[in-house]
Design a protein around this motif. Structure first.
Motif, mmCIF file in Angstrom:
data_model
loop_
_atom_site.group_PDB
_atom_site.id
_atom_site.type_symbol
_atom_site.label_atom_id
_atom_site.label_comp_id
_atom_site.label_asym_id
_atom_site.label_seq_id
_atom_site.Cartn_x
_atom_site.Cartn_y
_atom_site.Cartn_z
ATOM 1 N N UNK A 165 -16.020 18.960 2.340
ATOM 2 C CA UNK A 165 -17.433 18.917 2.732
ATOM 3 C C UNK A 165 -18.359 18.449 1.632
ATOM 4 N N UNK A 219 -18.101 10.992 7.190
ATOM 5 C CA UNK A 219 -19.221 11.205 8.113
ATOM 6 C C UNK A 219 -18.965 10.566 9.483
ATOM 7 N N UNK A 254 -22.393 14.318 10.749
ATOM 8 C CA UNK A 254 -21.659 15.518 10.319
ATOM 9 C C UNK A 254 -20.404 15.099 9.577
ATOM 10 N N UNK A 255 -19.814 16.065 8.881
ATOM 11 C CA UNK A 255 -18.644 15.780 8.059
ATOM 12 C C UNK A 255 -17.382 16.109 8.844
ATOM 13 N N UNK A 314 -14.384 16.160 8.047
ATOM 14 C CA UNK A 314 -13.334 16.932 7.365
ATOM 15 C C UNK A 314 -13.531 18.424 7.574
ATOM 16 N N UNK A 315 -14.722 18.820 8.043
ATOM 17 C CA UNK A 315 -14.987 20.246 8.206
ATOM 18 C C UNK A 315 -15.228 20.627 9.659
ATOM 19 N N UNK A 316 -15.031 19.684 10.556
ATOM 20 C CA UNK A 316 -15.213 19.999 11.975
ATOM 21 C C UNK A 316 -13.846 20.247 12.596
#
Lengths: 266, 768, 150
Positions: free
Chosen positions: C41, C47, C55-56, C58-60
Motif C-alpha cells: 500500500x 493503482x 485505489x491500491x 495490492x490491498x484490495x
C-alpha cells in the motif's frame, strides 16, 4: 497474512456473532496494513453492506460511520467548515489519495496506531465512539483502555463546535510517518491540545489545557504553560527521531500552535 | 541537425502507459514454478545442518536447493566486463551466511503459497558468529567474513580477505605531506556518507524456461544481459552457447540491476526441473537482499595559499562493501578519479584507502558510483576553505577548477581498477555552467543568506561536478542496422534501456545519420541471441559508447546503400548522392528512391540483404560537467528544510534529446537530494535491516521538491556521436555538497555526515 | 469463491480464495498493466479505479469487490492515450513502471477536482512514487492534459 473464510455481514448483529465465534475472526476496515500482519485470520468480516460509510449531522453532532473512508472525511464540506479544516489538514498528510480512498476511519481508530496523525485531531474534537454492544465511549477513554473492546465500532460522533484549528505534522518526507504531530483546537472558551507520534500514541495535554483555559495566554502565562506542557508530555526515541529532537519540536510547535489559535483572542 | 537535439517523445512511453506487456514479469510463463528464497535471519553464521526433506516432500514442491545441491564455484555477481575488478567471493549458495537476508536455500513450487509453506519446513541449524557491523572496526577484526580458501581476485586489487579487506589502492602525485606543509591555509575534515537504496520501482525480477533446442532462455530485469549470460555460464557450468538472456523493458536500475540477483537460482531450477520458473523479489528483498550504495568515511585535507590557490589535496577513504565485494575497488577509486581532477592545478595530490567487508547487505554499483561520495567531501571542504579565506566559494572554484583544453595527471593514473587513460578536456564548459547557474539562482542577491522572518532563513549553496562517459578501452558497444523492404530499418543494439531512454536516443542518432525519421528506425534491445554485444547500461556509457557504435553502423549502411543504388542506376558508387529518401548521380539522368531500391533488393534484382554493424570502444572518457545551485528555506528553531529551487547547468556535449536529457539530470538531482537530506539504509544493533519497505525507507515525493531549473551549456564533444557526452549520472553528484553548503550559509554549521536531517542539523546547532 | 465484477466494462467471474488481492487476480488473468511495486500500500504502481475512485489493488481483497466496476488503463484507452501523448511531449517518460498507475490517478484527478492548483495536483498524486523523473516533466504534462477539454 492468510484469510481462510470471507463473510459479508448482513447486519451488525450478524457481524458481531461471527466476530464472537472465534478469536481469530477479524473485522475488515480498509485492510491496507492487513498484509503486513503475520497472522492467520479465520473469518474476515466485511461490513460494506451495512451503510456505515455515511456522514450525517444533527443539531449538535456529526455522526461519522466507522467505514467512512479518509478521503470522504477530507471532502466532507460541512464537517471541515465546522472544525476550521482541521480534519482535512490532517488527512491530506496521510499517504496518497488512493490509500485514503480505501482506509477507513474505523480502521484507523481501532488500530490505535502510535504514528497516527488522525487520533490527535479526533481527540481535540472530543470524538465519541459508538460500539455495537458496549455503547458509547469517548475516544480518550478508548485510548486508555488496556484491552481492546471485543466489539464492533459503529460510528464516531463529533460535537458541533466552531473553533480555530492548527495542525502540524513534522516528517522527513511528505509521505513519511510523523516525527511528531500536533492538533490544536480552540473554541470560544476552550483550548485543546493533542500531540502524537511521540513516538507513543497521541495524547491530550490536559494540565496545560486547563492552565491556559483558566489563566489565559499572555506573556506572563506563556513560560508556565510551556513548562507544564513539557512536563506533562513524554517523549521517546524511534528510528524517525530522538526524544531530544522531539522535545525541541514540541517546544517550538506548542508555542506556534497556541499563538496561531489564540490570534485575535485575549 | 534534424533529429538529434530535437525533443522526440520516447518511442515506447505510450505503449507502456497504455498497459502493453513490457517488463520481465509480464513475460513469465503462466505456469512458472514460483521460486522463493530462504534468507538468513543472522548477520553472520555458519550453517551447521540443513534439512530440506520435509520441504521436498510437500506436495507441489518441485525442487529445493541448499548449498549441498549447487555447484561450488566462486564468482562475482558484479556484472562487469571480464576479467572483473571485483573479487570472486560469492557462491550460488554457501555454508556461510554473511548478512541478514543472505541466501540459505531456495524452493520452487507450483504456487506462492506452497513455496512459502515449503520455506517454513526447511530446518536449519546455525552456528551464530560475531558479526562485523561497524566498518571502521572491520579491518583485522577477529571475525573473518570470508574465511573460505577458494575465493580469489582476478588481478591485483588489494584483496586480503583474512583481514576483511576486499580491496585497497594508493596513488600520489608529487609529495602531498611536503606540499601541505608549505600551505598557508589547510582544511582538514572527515566526512561520512551513508548507504542509499536504489529503490527502483520495478523489483528485481527474473524468469526462465527451456526452448525447443533445450536451451535456457532467461528474461531478466538487468542492465547487463551479456554479462548475465557469461556469469551464469561460469557459476553454473553451462556452456554460454546454451544460454539466451533477454532484457525486456527494465523498470529502473540506477546501478542496482548491473549486478546479478535471482538469475542463478531461477536458472538452476529450470535446468533441473525442465520447467519454467520465476522469481520476483518482494520489496523487502529488494531492500534487504539486493545492493546499496557503498557507505564511506572520507578524510580530506586541502591546502592553499592565502590568495586561494589550491596547492594540495589529500584524500583517504574507508569504504564499506558489505558482505560481498561487488564493485568494491572501482566505486572507491571513482570517489577520487571523478572528483580530484576538477582541481587540476594543485601541486600535489594523494588518494588512498581500503575497502572492507562487513556483515551487511552487499554494496554495489549505484548512479554516481563513488563520485557522489567524493564530491560531498571535496566540495564541502572547498566551501570550508572559502569561508576560512573569506572568499566567495564561487570565486575560489573559478580560480582553481579545470578548464577546456586542460588536463589532470589523475586521468592517466587512475582508471577503474586499472591504470587510467591520459586525456585533454576537449570540451569543458564548467566556467559557463558556474556563471549561468550563479545568475539563474540569483547568487548575487541571495548569497549567503536572507532572514525572511517567521523563524525562517533562506540561503543558497553550490557545488560543481564531473563524471565520465564510459570506461576507456573496456566498455564496448555494438549496433546492427538492417535494411528492410519498403525502406525502413531495424536497429538492434546490445545497449540496455532501463528507463533512461536509450532506445529513443539511439534511434535518433541512427535516424540523423541515415537522414530519415525516428519512425523509420525500429529499435530492439537487448537479447544475447539477437542483438550485438554491449557491455551494458552503466558507467554513463550508453550515449557515448553505444551511440558511437550506432553512428558507425549508420555510416556503413549508407555506404552499402550507395553501392546498391549504384548497381541499380548503373553508375559508379562514388558518384551517388543520397538524401535519406532517394539516390541520384551526376552520371545518370535517373534516380531511385530508397523504397524502390529496397524493394528491388529483396524482390527483383541483385537481391541482397543489407546489414551493417558498427562497434565502438572509447579511447578516452570525456567528462560531462555541471554546476549545481540550491536555494533552501530553513527553520531556525527546528532545522526543517524546504528545497525551493535547484538550478543545474550541465555540459553534456550535445543533448541528443534535450527533454530526455533534462529528465536524466532532474531525476539524478532528486535522487541526490534524497541522499543528501533523508534517505538512509538503517540497521538494528544486531545487523537487521530496519529500512526494508517504503514506509521505513523514504524517497522524495511529488511534494518534496518545489522547483527544478535545468539548462544545458552549448558544447560539442568531437569524439561523441553528434557531439554528445554522457548525462545519466552527472545529475546526482552535486546535491549533497550543495545542500551542506547552503545549510552552512544559513546557520553557520558544517554538516559532515549524510543524510543531513533536520535532527542532525539541530544537534550541530546545539553544540555550536 | 466466485466473485462477479465488471472489469473494464466487461463482466467477469473470478474464482479466488479469500486472501487473494485484486492485484494478484488481475495479473493472474493477464492484465499486466497493473504493476506490483511493493505489495504494501505504499508506492501507487498497482493503482486501479474502483467505481471511479483510485485505489491500491495490492490491498484490495478480490472477494470484497462483488459487483464493483474495476478500471485499469485498458478501460480508459482514449484518455490514457491523451495523457501519454503529453508525457511524450514533455519528456516525462522514463522507466515507465509507475506510469499506468500514475495515468489512472491523473484521470481520477481530472474527474474529481476542478481547476486544481499545482499544489492540489501534487497532493493528489503524492502516493504515486516515481524514482526516475524528479516529477517536474510529469507535472508539465499533467497540466497540459488537464487543460485539454475532455
Amino acid at each position: 497474512m492468510k484469510i481462510q473464510q470471507y463473510h459479508r455481514a448482513t447486519s451488525l448483529e450478524d457481524a458481531y456473532n461471527v466476530l464472537m465465534a472465534n478469536p481469530k475472526n477479524h473485522i475488515l476496515g480498509g485492510a491496507l496494513w492487513l498484509k503486513q500482519l503475520d497472522r492467520e485470520i479465520e473469518t474476515a468480516i466485511d461490513l460494506q453492506d451495512l451503510k456505515l460509510d455515511e456522514i450525517s449531522q444533527s443539531e449538535t453532532h456529526f455522526r461519522i460511520g466507522s467505514m467512512t473512508t479518509l478521503y470522504r472525511l477530507e471532502s466532507a464540506e460541512a464537517l471541515n467548515e465546522w472544525c476550521d479544516q482541521l480534519v482535512r489538514s490532517a488527512m491530506q498528510h496521510i499517504m496518497g489519495v488512493s490509500f485514503r480512498h480505501s482506509a477507513t476511519l474505523g480502521g484507523s481508530i481501532m488500530g490505535r496506531y502510535a504514528f497516527s496523525d488522525l487520533i490527535g485531531v479526533f481527540l481535540v474534537l472530543e470524538a465519541e465512539l459508538e460500539f455495537h454492544k458496549t455503547g458509547k465511549m469517548s475516544l480518550e477513554a478508548f485510548l486508555h483502555e488496556r484491552k481492546m473492546p471485543n466489539d464492533i465500532l459503529v460510528a464516531i460522533y463529533i460535537p458541533k463546535q466552531k473553533g480555530k484549528s492548527f495542525f502540524k505534522k513534522v516528517s522527513n518526507t511528505r509521505l513519511d510517518f510523523a516525527i511528531l504531530n500536533f492538533a490544536f483546537f480552540k473554541t470560544d472558551d476552550q483550548l485543546r491540545i493533542a500531540i502524537g507520534s511521540r513516538p507513543s500514541i497521541a495524547m491530550l495535554a490536559k494540565e496545560t489545557m486547563a492552565f491556559i483555559n483558566a489563566s489565559g495566554w499572555n506573556d506572563d502565562t506563556k513560560p508556565q504553560a510551556l513548562e507544564l506542557f513539557m512536563n506533562e508530555v513524554s517523549f521517546g526515541n524511534n528510528q524517525r527521531g530522538s526524544a531530544e529532537y522531539r522535545k525541541q519540536l514540541a517546544k517550538v510547535y506548542f508555542m506556534r500552535g497556541v499563538e496561531e489559535v489564540m490570534k485575535g483572542d485575549c | 541537425m534534424k533529429v538529434v537535439k530535437h525533443e522526440i517523445p520516447s518511442i515506447d512511453g505510450k505503449g507502456i502507459m497504455m498497459g502493453h506487456k513490457a517488463y520481465t514479469d509480464d513475460f513469465a510463463e503462466r505456469n512458472s514454478l514460483i521460486v522463493k528464497v530462504l534468507r538468513s535471519p543472522h548477520a553472520f553464521a555458519k550453517i551447521k545442518k540443513i534439512n530440506a526433506d520435509h520441504a521436498r516432500k510437500l506436495p507441489g514442491v518441485a525442487l529445493v536447493l541448499t548449498h549441498h545441491d549447487v555447484p561450488r564455484k566462486p564468482f562475482t555477481r558484479a556484472g562487469q566486463g571480464y576479467p572483473e575488478p571485483s573479487p570472486h567471493d560469492k557462491f550460488v549458495l554457501d555454508e556461510y551466511v554473511r548478512y541478514v537476508g543472505d541466501e540459505v536455500a531456495a524452493v520452487a513450487a507450483v504456487d506462492e503459497k506452497t513455496a512459502d509453506e515449503a520455506l517454513k519446513l526447511i530446518e536449519v541449524e546455525y552456528k551464530v558468529l560475531e558479526p562485523v557491523l561497524d566498518f571502521e572496526k572491520a579491518l583485522n577484526h577477529e571475525s573473518v567474513i570470508h574465511p573460505e580458501e577458494d575465493i580469489h581476485e582476478m588481478f591485483p586489487i588489494g584483496f586480503k580477505p583474512k583481514i576483511n579487506q576486499a580491496a585497497a589502492y594508493h596513488m600520489e602525485v608529487k609529495n602531498v605531506e611536503e606540499s601541505l606543509k608549505t600551505c598557508e591555509v589547510v582544511i582538514e575534515e572527515t566526512f561520512y556518507t551513508q548507504a542509499q537504496a536504489h529503490a527502483m520501482m520495478e523489483p528485481h525480477t527474473v524468469n526462465a524456461r527451456l526452448d525447443v533446442q533445450n536451451r535456457l532462455i532467461i528474461y531478466s530485469s538487468t542492465q547487463t544481459p551479456f554479462h548475465v549470460r557469461r556469469i551464469i555460464s561460469q557459476a553454473l557450468d553451462v556452456p554460454m552457447s546454451r544460454i539466451r538472456v533477454i532484457k525486456p523493458r527494465v523498470g529502473g536500475g540506477f546501478g542496482g540491476k548491473q549486478a546479478l540477483h535471482g538469475e542463478m537460482l531461477v536458472s538452476l531450477v529450470t535446468l533441473r526441473t525442465h520447467k519454467p520458473a520465476k522469481l520476483v523479489y518482494t520489496r523487502k528483498e529488494v531492500f534487504e537482499s539486493s545492493y546499496t550504495r557503498h557507505p564511506m568515511r572520507i578524510k580530506v585535507k586541502i591546502g592553499a595559499d592565502k590568495t586561494g590557490k589550491l596547492r594540495a589535496i589529500d584524500c583517504h577513504i574507508l569504504s564499506d562493501t558489505g558482505a560481498y565485494g561487488e564493485h568494491a575497488l572501482t566505486v572507491f577509486m571513482v570517489a577520487g578519479s571523478k572528483v580530484l581532477p576538477m582541481y587540476n592545478k594543485v601541486d600535489a595530490v594523494r588518494f588512498h584507502g581500503e575497502v572492507v567487508y562487513t556483515n551487511k547487505t552487499s554494496a554495489g554499483a549505484y548512479r554516481g558510483y563513488g563520485a557522489i561520495q567524493g564530491n560531498f567531501a571535496v566540495e564541502s571542504a572547498i566551501d570550508m576553505l572559502a569561508h576560512k579565506l573569506n572568499i566567495d566559494p564561487i570565486e575560489l572554484r573559478k580560480m582553481n577548477m579545470i578548464a577546456e583544453n586542460e588536463t589532470s595527471p589523475i586521468f592517466a593514473i587512475m582508471g577503474e581498477g586499472t591504470e587510467g587513460t591520459a586525456m585533454n578536456m576537449d570540451t569543458c564548459k564548467l566556467d559557463y555552467c558556474v556563471e549561468r547557474g550563479k545568475a539563474l539562482i540569483g547568487w548575487h542577491e541571495k548569497y549567503p543568506r536572507q532572514d525572511v522572518g517567521n523563524h525562517k532563513i533562506r540561503s543558497v549553496g553550490m557545488a560543481i561536478a564531473m563524471q565520465g562517459s564510459g570506461i576507456p578501452y573496456i566498455d564496448m558497444g555494438a549496433a546492427t542496422i538492417k535494411l528492410n523492404d519498403d525502406g525502413f530499418y531495424n536497429l538492434t543494439v546490445g545497449a540496455t534501456d532501463i528507463g533512461q531512454g536509450s532506445d529513443t536516443i539511439l534511434a535518433q542518432i541512427a535516424a540523423e545519420a541515415l537522414m530519415t525519421t525516428v519512425d523509420k528506425v525500429i529499435v530492439y534491445s537487448s537479447d544475447t541471441d539477437l542483438t550485438p554485444f554491449d557491455t551494458g547500461a552503466y558507467a554513463s556509457s550508453t550515449t557515448y559508447i553505444s551511440g558511437n557504435a550506432v553512428y558507425k553502423a549508420a555510416l556503413k549502411m549508407i555506404e552499402l546503400l550507395k553501392k546498391a543504388a549504384a548497381k541499380a542506376l548503373k553508375v559508379d558508387a562514388e558518384t551517388i548522392q543520397f538524401d535519406g529518401k532517394a539516390f541520384s548521380s551526376e552520371a545518370s539522368e535517373s534516380t531511385i528512391s530508397l523504397i524502390d531500391l529496397s524493394n528491388r533488393l529483396y524482390y527483383n534484382e541483385d537481391q541482397e540483404q543489407l546489414t551493417a554493424t558498427g562497434s565502438y570502444f572509447g579511447t578516452k572518457s570525456p567528462p560531462p560537467f555541471m554546476a549545481g545551485f540550491i536555494e533552501i528555506e530553513i527553520d531556525k528553531e527546528t532545522a526543517e528544510i524546504e528545497i525551493l529551487n535547484y538550478v543545474s547547468v550541465v555540459d553534456c556535449g550535445t543533448p541528443i534529446n534535450p527533454k530526455l536529457a533534462q529528465g536524466q539530470v532532474e531525476g539524478g538531482i532528486v535522487q541526490g537530494l534524497g541522499m543528501a537530506h533523508f534517505e538512509e539504509v538503517k540497521y538494528s544493533k544486531k545487523g537487521q535491516l530496519i529500512s526494508n519497505d517504503w514506509l521505513t525507507y523514504k524517497i522524495p515525493t511529488s511534494l518534496d521538491i518545489k522547483k527544478l531549473t535545468t539548462e544545458f551549456a552549448e558544447s560539442y564533444e568531437e569524439s561523441g556521436p553528434y557531439g554528445a557526452k554522457s548525462v545519466g549520472e552527472i545529475g546526482i553528484d552535486t546535491p549533497p555538497a550543495a545542500l551542506g553548503n547552503a545549510i552552512f550559509n544559513a546557520l553557520g554549521v558544517r554538516m559532515t555526515e549524510l543524510p543531513m536531517t533536520p535532527e542532525k542539523i539541530f544537534q550541530k546547532l546545539q553544540k555550536k | 469463491m466466485i466473485v462477479k465484477l465488471t472489469l473494464n466494462h466487461q463482466e467477469k467471474r473470478f474464482d479466488v480464495d479469500a486472501s487473494e488481492t485484486l492485484l494478484e487476480t488481475l495479473r493472474n488473468h493477464d492484465v499486466m498493466s497493473v504493476k506490483k511495486g511493493c505489495d504494501a500500500s505504499s508506492c501507487g504502481t498497482c493503482t486501479v479505479l474502483v467505481d471511479g475512485k483510485p485505489m491500491l489493488s495490492c490491498s484490495l481483497l478480490t472477494v470484497r469487490l462483488q459487483n464493483k466496476h474495476i478500471i485499469t488503463v485498458d478501460g480508459i484507452h482514449d484518455e490514457v492515450e491523451k495523457i501519454s501523448t503529453y508525457f511524450g511531449l514533455e519528456g516525462a517518460d522514463q522507466c515507465g513502471f509507475c506510469n499506468p498507475g500514475m495515468a489512472l490517478s491523473i484521470y481520477a484527478l481530472k474527474q474529481m477536482l476542478s481547476n486544481p492548483s499545482s499544489e492540489d495536483i501534487k497532493t493528489f498524486l503524492v502516493g504515486n512514487l516515481c524514482r526516475c523523473s524528479g516529477y517536474q516533466a510529469q507535472f508539465k504534462a499533467i497540466k497540459r492534459y488537464l487543460g485539454d477539454p475532455l
